[in-house]
Design an enzyme around this catalytic site. Structure first.
Site, PDB file in Angstrom:
ATOM      1  N   ASP A 255     -16.085   2.392 -22.345  1.00  7.94           N
ATOM      2  CA  ASP A 255     -16.577   2.860 -23.008  1.00  7.94           C
ATOM      3  C   ASP A 255     -16.624   1.580 -23.951  1.00  7.94           C
ATOM      4  O   ASP A 255     -16.429   0.787 -22.945  1.00  7.94           O
ATOM      5  CB  ASP A 255     -16.710   3.909 -24.164  1.00  7.94           C
ATOM      6  CG  ASP A 255     -17.483   4.261 -25.408  1.00  7.94           C
ATOM      7  OD1 ASP A 255     -17.570   3.006 -26.034  1.00  7.94           O
ATOM      8  OD2 ASP A 255     -17.955   5.244 -25.578  1.00  7.94           O
ATOM      9  N   ASP A 256     -16.065   0.959 -24.844  1.00 14.65           N
ATOM     10  CA  ASP A 256     -15.305   0.192 -26.018  1.00 14.65           C
ATOM     11  C   ASP A 256     -14.029  -0.372 -25.993  1.00 14.65           C
ATOM     12  O   ASP A 256     -13.674   0.545 -25.239  1.00 14.65           O
ATOM     13  CB  ASP A 256     -14.999   0.051 -27.959  1.00 14.65           C
ATOM     14  CG  ASP A 256     -16.992   0.178 -27.986  1.00 14.65           C
ATOM     15  OD1 ASP A 256     -18.515  -0.263 -27.695  1.00 14.65           O
ATOM     16  OD2 ASP A 256     -16.427   1.245 -28.901  1.00 14.65           O
TER      17      ASP A 256
END
Length: 469
Positions: A255-256
């Site tokens: 993810d980020d």
């Protein structure tokens, strides 16, 4: 020690199938050159986990040993504080809580292992600025290393490892079998003077590092690794925090790599605690499906004064991404990023005004976010599919965008429309490929603040250990 750290990082990157061996070695060495291993003692009193019955065989639960050690050492807070050493071995444990004026030191040959028994993870109420759990409406599991209402806490080591053994939790998430939100590796709440450094974090059940409702936070020299298809394994998520510094870290994530947050819709608006005065420097990200630095999407307390520089991304979906939606309210403003080097990217610039997810139907449809004062400069990008996708909100445009001195080289099969812009306003200067008409050319160098924030002058506390364990 440094050569061992480099070898570990190379092996992990290759094992995850992210890069070739030669490129992995280059990235690892480049990152490891910034590492400064601890050299000073940092507490008056020192204890070892084995003093409290700890067994480092990778099978015996050490939850009670950690709890007993910290309860005992908490009594020394007023007398110079205490340092708990996790010695060589594999230390299986559930969640445990830290105390003030305390250092947790993870030896280079130590691995803290997250337990697979859910009874070892106490349940906590949902975060007040979120209103519900991220994975399920009800409560959430306490993080592996947790603390609340603390002052002066250091979590460090000489590149020791914290392994969340997240596969168990990823499987439950993908099969929709969770009744509560997955635990994070490290979460510190309502606290100040927090430092997390010189560690390797792997396989978190969900987010890795989550300081929330806190101030004066330093996160430095972390290596964070998770499979790129693992769900929601964000690297570092400062959330409703003031005066935070993130430096010299390397993240491979599903993810980020960094996600800046401040609450979700009506709950974040009511809690009203922004993230502001955030410095990000010398940071490297690999995340094929997410952002190097995301602002939002949970930004309903506001995000202000973010300064990112010397950022590297490889095989990552986007550089800095702004994520928001109607119902979020608040603002993202005074954002500055410069000296970004990006390679193999889907997007360089990405802003999304229709991110869409809401905690419940009770959000305010008239709560429009204000996105303004977004400044990007000195960007070099190679092998890019799509230069920019900038989507503001109808009747609520994103304004005062400035992009200057940007050179984007495209992939062999780029998108025909390189700049897709709607409901945005700003200027560009010396940018290739040619930007959209909503960002007309103006000879300008986009600003970057020259003043120093107070957190920039706080020294990183480093510690050492001596003797045999």
């Amino acid at each position: 020690m440094k050569s061992q750290a480099i070898e570990t990082l190379i092996s992990a990157i290759i094992l995850l199938g992210l890069l070739s061996s030669s490129v992995a070695a280059y990235c690892a060495v480049r990152y490891a050159e910034t590492i400064e291993f601890p050299a000073l003692n940092c507490r008056k009193h020192i204890a070892v986990l084995t003093d409290f019955g700890g067994v480092g065989d990778g099978k015996t639960s050490n939850t009670q040993a950690f709890k007993a050690a910290i309860a005992n050492l908490s009594q020394l807070a007023a007398d110079g504080g205490a340092q708990l050493i996790v010695p060589p071995g594999k230390w299986l444990t559930g969640s445990f809580n830290l105390t003030s004026h305390f250092t947790l030191f993870v030896h280079k040959d130590a691995v803290i292992l997250g337990a697979q028994d859910e009874s070892e993870w106490p349940l906590l109420p949902v975060l007040p600025s979120y209103g519900r759990g991220r994975d399920a409406p009800d409560g959430r599991f306490s993080s592996l290393i947790f603390g609340t209402n603390l002052t002066d806490v250091v979590i460090t080591g000489n590149n020791g490892t914290i392994d969340g053994q997240g596969a168990y939790w990823w499987k439950k998430f993908k099969e929709d079998k969770l009744n509560e939100t997955r635990p994070y590796l490290i979460e510190i709440m309502y606290s100040n003077q927090i430092q997390i450094s010189n560690l390797t974090l792997i396989n978190s059940p969900s987010w890795n590092v989550h300081p929330i409702y806190s101030s004066d936070v330093i996160i430095q020299h972390l290596t964070i690794l998770a499979p790129v298809d693992s769900p929601n394994t964000d690297g570092i998520n400062p959330d409703s925090c003031t005066n935070t510094r993130i430096e010299d870290s390397f993240v491979v994530s599903g993810d980020d790599c960094i996600a800046v947050k401040s609450g979700w819709d009506q709950y974040g608006i009511k809690f009203n605690m922004p993230t502001k005065h955030l410095v990000i420097r010398r940071f490297t990200c690999i995340s094929p499906d997410s952002a190097t630095i995301a602002l939002g999407s949970e930004m309903s307390g506001g995000i202000e004064d973010v300064r990112a520089e010397d950022i590297t991304a490889i095989n990552t979906q986007s550089g800095v991404r702004i994520k928001t939606a109607v119902g979020r309210g608040a603002y993202v403003k005074d954002i500055y990023a410069r000296r970004m080097t990006l390679n193999t990217m889907k997007y360089v610039f990405w802003m999304t005004g229709s991110y869409g997810s809401h905690p419940d139907p009770g959000f305010d449809p008239n709560a429009f976010p204000v996105i303004k004062g977004i400044n990007y400069r000195d960007v070099v990008a190679d092998n890019v599919t799509y230069s920019a996708r900038l989507e503001g909100i109808e009747k609520d445009p994103f304004t005062d965008i400035c992009i200057s001195n940007v050179n984007i080289k495209l992939t062999n099969k780029p998108k025909e429309l390189q700049w897709n812009c709607t409901n945005v306003q700003g200027v560009t200067s010396r940018v290739t490929p040619e930007p959209c008409n909503l960002l007309p050319v103006k000879e300008i160098d986009c600003p970057f603040p020259e003043d120093r924030l107070p957190i920039e002058d706080v020294m990183l506390k480093t510690c050492s250990i001596s003797g045999k364990f």
